[in-house]
Design an enzyme around this catalytic site. Structure first.
Site, PDB file in Angstrom:
ATOM      1  N   SER A  26       0.817  -1.225   0.000  1.00  0.00           N
ATOM      2  CA  SER A  26       0.000   0.000   0.000  1.00  0.00           C
ATOM      3  C   SER A  26       0.843   1.264   0.000  1.00  0.00           C
ATOM      4  O   SER A  26       0.299   2.370   0.052  1.00  0.00           O
ATOM      5  CB  SER A  26      -0.895   0.045   1.236  1.00  0.00           C
ATOM      6  N   THR A  51      -6.222   6.801   7.593  1.00  0.00           N
ATOM      7  CA  THR A  51      -6.047   5.700   6.651  1.00  0.00           C
ATOM      8  C   THR A  51      -7.441   5.199   6.268  1.00  0.00           C
ATOM      9  O   THR A  51      -8.397   5.410   7.007  1.00  0.00           O
ATOM     10  CB  THR A  51      -5.183   4.572   7.262  1.00  0.00           C
TER      11      THR A  51
END
Ligand code: SD4
Length: 330
Positions: A88, A241
């Site tokens: 990610s 996030t």
């Protein structure tokens, strides 16, 4: 809050009728706060989204040697950018739907200087490019080819960020998908980090390869100051996030810092930030958002829409990975 109390507490309520003695007493308070900040020994501390032990350990190493919050946060998140197993962030990140790995990152220092890059390709350490934008240009954000060119001028090396693993997964996805970006893909591990150094100063950084298989050109919250990250050295910092579109819509990290400014604890502020997002999404399918926050005293908090989110803290007490409280949607 009752209207009477609101007026009593709000700056707007007193604007225009503020008297000289009141101003003087505000100044006194400010000075006392400064003095007490100088005399209270705030201990260095690092917090980061997800279970990123190498990153928090690195940041702690910098702080422990007396390094600045800014150096700590940059070097900390660089660990994840370089780790090809974190799909990610940085090198090894999952690509967009066309197979291009595009990175977003930002950084913010104790003086509210900030830098960001969006849609950056072929450079592993997006956060360091963001720092260069902050320190070496009069701008805050560079995008795409311009950001990449700027990075080369600053000596960054061109690298292929698409690892074989991420490539194979993308090819597999492309076979079966409707060729649309996926909202709730396993795109955890974007790293947002906040630090306090031995001077009691704060910094923050956030770096990501964004949502997996996104439409080419899509930017999330992570490089947007106020959304994916916000630091105010007088108050504290917050970072996010999860599905960036939702964080942008509520200017999530800025909101959390402002809530702390108004007296909420980091935990309460994170919970309110999540509540605001949920309130705007009553009829939407499941998605994930997690916030972490830290105030100037080094108190921390975290909250997520789903269970499974954790944040890592590294301080003189050692390091812990703490599952965050979660709101589970009915
Ligand atoms: C984004 N917030 O681009 C990022 C993705 C993320 O863990 O946080 N993934 O929307």
């Amino acid at each position: 809050m009752k209207r009477r109390n609101f007026i009593k507490n709000s700056a707007a309520g007193t604007a225009g009728i503020i008297s000289a003695p009141l101003l003087a007493s505000c100044e006194d308070k400010k000075n006392t706060a400064k003095e007490s900040a100088a005399t209270t020994s705030v201990k260095p501390i690092v917090i980061a989204t997800w279970d990123v032990e190498n990153a928090t350990a690195k940041a702690w190493e910098v702080l422990n040697k007396g390094g600045s919050a800014l150096d700590a946060v940059e070097q900390g998140v660089m660990m994840e950018e370089a780790d090809v197993n974190n799909q990610s962030v940085g090198k090894g990140g999952r690509p967009d739907r066309d197979g291009n790995v595009t990175l977003d990152a930002c950084i913010m220092d104790k003086d509210s200087n900030c830098g960001a890059v969006v849609y950056l390709q072929n450079i592993t350490h997006a956060v360091s490019v963001a720092r260069k934008v902050m320190e070496d240009t009069p701008h805050v954000m560079l995008a795409g080819k311009g950001a990449e060119q700027f990075a080369y001028e600053k000596g960054f090396q061109k690298e292929n960020l698409l690892t074989e693993k991420s490539k194979q997964e993308w090819l597999e996805w492309a076979k079966t998908s409707k060729y649309e970006p996926i909202i709730n893909i396993e795109n955890h591990d974007t790293i947002g980090m906040l630090t306090i150094d031995s001077n009691g100063d704060m910094a923050g950084a956030c770096t990501t390869s964004g949502m997996a298989y996104k439409i080419g050109g899509r930017i999330g919250d992570s490089p947007i100051i106020g959304a994916g990250l916000f630091v105010d050295n007088e108050v504290g910092g917050a970072t996010a996030t999860g599905v960036g579109e939702e964080v942008v819509r509520t200017v999530g990290s800025f909101l959390i810092v402002e809530l702390m400014r108004q007296g909420k604890s980091p935990q309460e502020a994170c919970e309110e930030g999540v509540r605001r997002i949920l309130a705007k999404n009553k009829n939407k399918p499941d998605f994930q958002i997690g916030f972490i926050a830290m105030n100037k005293k080094g108190e921390t908090g975290a909250y997520c829409i789903h269970p499974g989110f954790s944040y890592r803290v590294f301080s003189e007490l050692g390091h812990t990975n703490t599952p965050s409280n979660s709101h589970i949607k009915a």
